[in-house]
Design an enzyme around this catalytic site. Structure first.
Site, mmCIF file in Angstrom:
data_model
loop_
_atom_site.group_PDB
_atom_site.id
_atom_site.type_symbol
_atom_site.label_atom_id
_atom_site.label_comp_id
_atom_site.label_asym_id
_atom_site.label_seq_id
_atom_site.Cartn_x
_atom_site.Cartn_y
_atom_site.Cartn_z
ATOM 1 N N GLU A 190 0.814 -1.222 0.000
ATOM 2 C CA GLU A 190 0.000 0.000 0.000
ATOM 3 C C GLU A 190 0.853 1.280 0.000
ATOM 4 O OE1 GLU A 190 -3.939 -1.561 2.313
ATOM 5 O OE2 GLU A 190 -2.241 -1.067 3.571
HETATM 6 C C1 TNX Z 1 -4.341 -4.115 4.891
HETATM 7 S S1 TNX Z 1 -2.653 -6.260 4.131
HETATM 8 C C2 TNX Z 1 -3.052 -3.880 5.348
HETATM 9 C C3 TNX Z 1 -2.833 -3.537 6.754
HETATM 10 C C4 TNX Z 1 -4.135 -3.386 7.502
HETATM 11 C C5 TNX Z 1 -5.081 -4.479 7.109
HETATM 12 C C6 TNX Z 1 -6.366 -4.437 7.880
HETATM 13 C C7 TNX Z 1 -1.597 -5.300 4.153
HETATM 14 C C8 TNX Z 1 -0.386 -5.842 3.652
HETATM 15 N N1 TNX Z 1 -1.910 -4.078 4.616
HETATM 16 O O1 TNX Z 1 -2.077 -2.369 6.846
HETATM 17 O O2 TNX Z 1 -3.853 -3.446 8.861
HETATM 18 O O3 TNX Z 1 -5.360 -4.368 5.742
HETATM 19 O O4 TNX Z 1 -7.182 -5.530 7.596
#
Ligand code: TNX
Length: 550
Positions: free
Chosen positions: A356
């Protein structure tokens, strides 16, 4: 000076027994827990159990009808006393058996003549195909023999033996009227995958090192062999790094919701590593970058492109922070952090997140990933990143962790064709922070509700279309903690779904059966109550009546 991992094997349970034990959604005091324990009348007729009800399901289980072994005051554990790892395994078994049975369970050398009814832990006699992690377990009227090729294999045999005993064997209190009977038979067992992980997000809400160790007790019962610790994110930096004191002083000072946060000193982190090692669990530290990094940016202005620190962040948004990728100090920082983490971590992996990164340009991201990989490799470790990293060129050893929600991902497929191995943690199945049902108190639901059956009923080898089964290294069950502030809440989300993922990682695909799993997991609920592990008493599972203590 921190205590030795072995002396604390039972500590956290006793600690729980002295305080409050949560049962499903309900809460029991320790006096209620003891009433749970010893309601068995002395005259209870003895029924011989049938060998089985093990999670994860072993490769081969052959019950012997009518045969049983009973633990008695004369039971001894025999092993090779000159092999320190065997003795450590024997000690862990003895520490489980002694409190509830009240028996002395001495540990004697395997060369001593076998007294009637010994439990033997031997590095001889196992077939070679059980490999480094597998074991063979035989229960006859005259004793129990666990044999393996390594001490790790013996440990896995012990985790199975625990489950063959009545759940009350886990009681931290003496239970004088129990019959400690095991159904006879033969087990040969070894894992499907070499990587069977759990992940704990200690950044969004900090968990003490004692909490982490209690979680290790719980996950190792299901033969999980990696614990990935998400040590940094926008909301908190949780590991002391020499020369960068503000990371913990400032970056560790809060958490989601504005609580006090916290961090591990390097001594505490080492303690977690040692405790994990004693349970054959390897710690995988994660420092998430280039995004999910606000806690570090708030600690050091020089890590920001404009030289100005943003405020600390206690909300739950994602994707808004980025390291300044054009500054040399950023790479000095990463080199320091990775070097110290590598020195503290005996395991082969360092996870660098990479997910992300929406505040980093695509071009910068593609240059950044190889650079971090190289730094991690230069400190002697293999890099793992969330599967977003497949957008960049990966070195041959780098592993991608799949957290997607679909069966289609061309970048991931292309990377596997070039040799990238995958850890499977699809959010729709393995994200244990997702609610069980819309009524679940904690958790998110962006990947959909995940019932116990949904967590169990998928195949890591064929989940992503076009990925060869041989590209899959294993599975992982992450618990993100935006909505959970205590370990008791984490356990509620993890049990029974974590054992479901553990079974996908360990058991042969041929044993896969929701009907079978739901019956076997039902037998675990009472064990969790005795161990002080909270869980969701899902109506999908026919839990036995609470009074059935043997
Ligand atoms: C996505 S999955 C994220 C996390 C969040 C999570 C909550 C991922 C690699 N990043 O930063 O905590 O969703 O469900």
């Amino acid at each position: 000076m921190l205590r030795s991992p072995f002396s604390r094997v039972r500590r956290s349970r006793v600690f729980m027994a002295a305080g409050v034990i949560t049962l499903g959604a309900a809460v029991l005091t320790s006096s209620a827990q003891s009433s749970l324990a010893d309601t068995t009348p002395a005259s209870t007729p003895v029924t011989i159990p049938v060998m089985g009800n093990i999670v994860p399901e072993p490769a081969v289980v052959q019950p012997a009808a009518g045969v049983s072994y009973t633990l008695t005051a004369g039971t001894v554990i025999r092993t090779d006393l000159s092999a320190s790892e065997n003795v450590a395994d024997a000690n862990q078994l003895a520490l489980i058996l002694r409190p509830s049975t009240g028996f002395a369970v001495p540990i004697v050398d395997a060369s001593a003549p076998a007294p009637a009814g010994s439990i033997d832990l031997l590095l001889t006699g196992a077939p070679s195909h059980v490999g480094a992690e597998g074991y063979q377990l035989d229960v006859t009227a005259s004793g129990v023999v666990i044999s393996a090729l390594t001490a790790e294999g013996l440990f896995h045999g012990i985790e199975t033996l625990r489950q063959l005993l009545p759940a009350s064997i886990e009681s931290p209190m003496f239970l004088p009227r129990q019959h400690w009977i095991i159904g006879g038979g033969h087990i040969v067992d070894y894992p499907r995958y070499s990587y069977r992980g759990a992940m704990l997000d200690v950044s969004r809400h900090f968990m003490s090192y004692q909490d982490v160790e209690h979680y290790i007790d719980a996950i190792s019962l299901y033969k999980i062999n990696y614990l990935h610790l998400h040590l940094s994110d926008d909301q908190g930096w949780r590991i002391a790094i020499n020369g960068w004191p503000n990371l913990t002083k400032v970056g560790g000072s809060t958490e989601v919701g504005g609580g006090a946060g916290g961090y591990y000193t390097q001594a505490e982190y080492r303690d977690i590593v040692a405790y994990a090692q004693a349970h054959y669990v390897t710690i995988v530290p994660e420092i998430d970058m280039p995004g999910h990094i606000n806690a570090a940016l708030a600690s050091y202005p020089q890590l920001n492109c404009d030289g100005v620190s943003p405020p600390l962040y206690t909300g739950t948004n994602v994707g808004f922070s980025s390291l300044c990728l054009s500054k040399q100090v950023t790479y000095n920082f990463i080199t320091d952090v990775m070097g110290q983490l590598a020195a503290l971590t005996p395991g082969p992996y360092i996870h660098f997140g990479g997910d992300e990164a929406s505040s980093t340009t695509a071009a910068e991201y593609k240059q950044f990933v190889p650079r971090v990989q190289q730094i991690i490799n230069s400190v002697g470790k293999t890099a793992i990143g969330w599967h977003d990293i497949t957008a960049a060129t990966l070195s041959p050893t780098t592993i991608a962790e799949y957290w997607g929600t679909t069966h289609i991902d061309p970048a991931v497929v292309a990377a596997t064709k070039k040799g990238t191995k995958l850890i499977m943690a699809p959010a729709t199945r393995a994200y244990l922070d997702q609610k069980y049902t819309p009524a679940t108190t904690y958790g998110q639901d962006w990947a959909g509700d995940i019932s116990v059956e949904k967590a169990y009923d998928w195949d890591p080898a064929s989940f992503i279309n076009g990925v060869a089964p041989s590209a899959v290294l294993g599975v992982e069950a992450p618990v993100w903690t935006e909505t959970m502030s205590t370990l008791v809440q984490v356990e509620y989300m993890a049990f029974p779904r974590l054992p479901a993922i553990a079974e996908l990682g360990w058991s042969p695909e041929s044993t896969h059966s929701w009907t079978g799993f739901s019956q076997r997991i039902a037998a675990q609920g009472l064990r969790w109550q005795f161990m002080g592990i909270n869980y969701y008493a899902s109506p999908e599972i026919a839990w036995p009546a609470p009074a059935a203590t043997s």
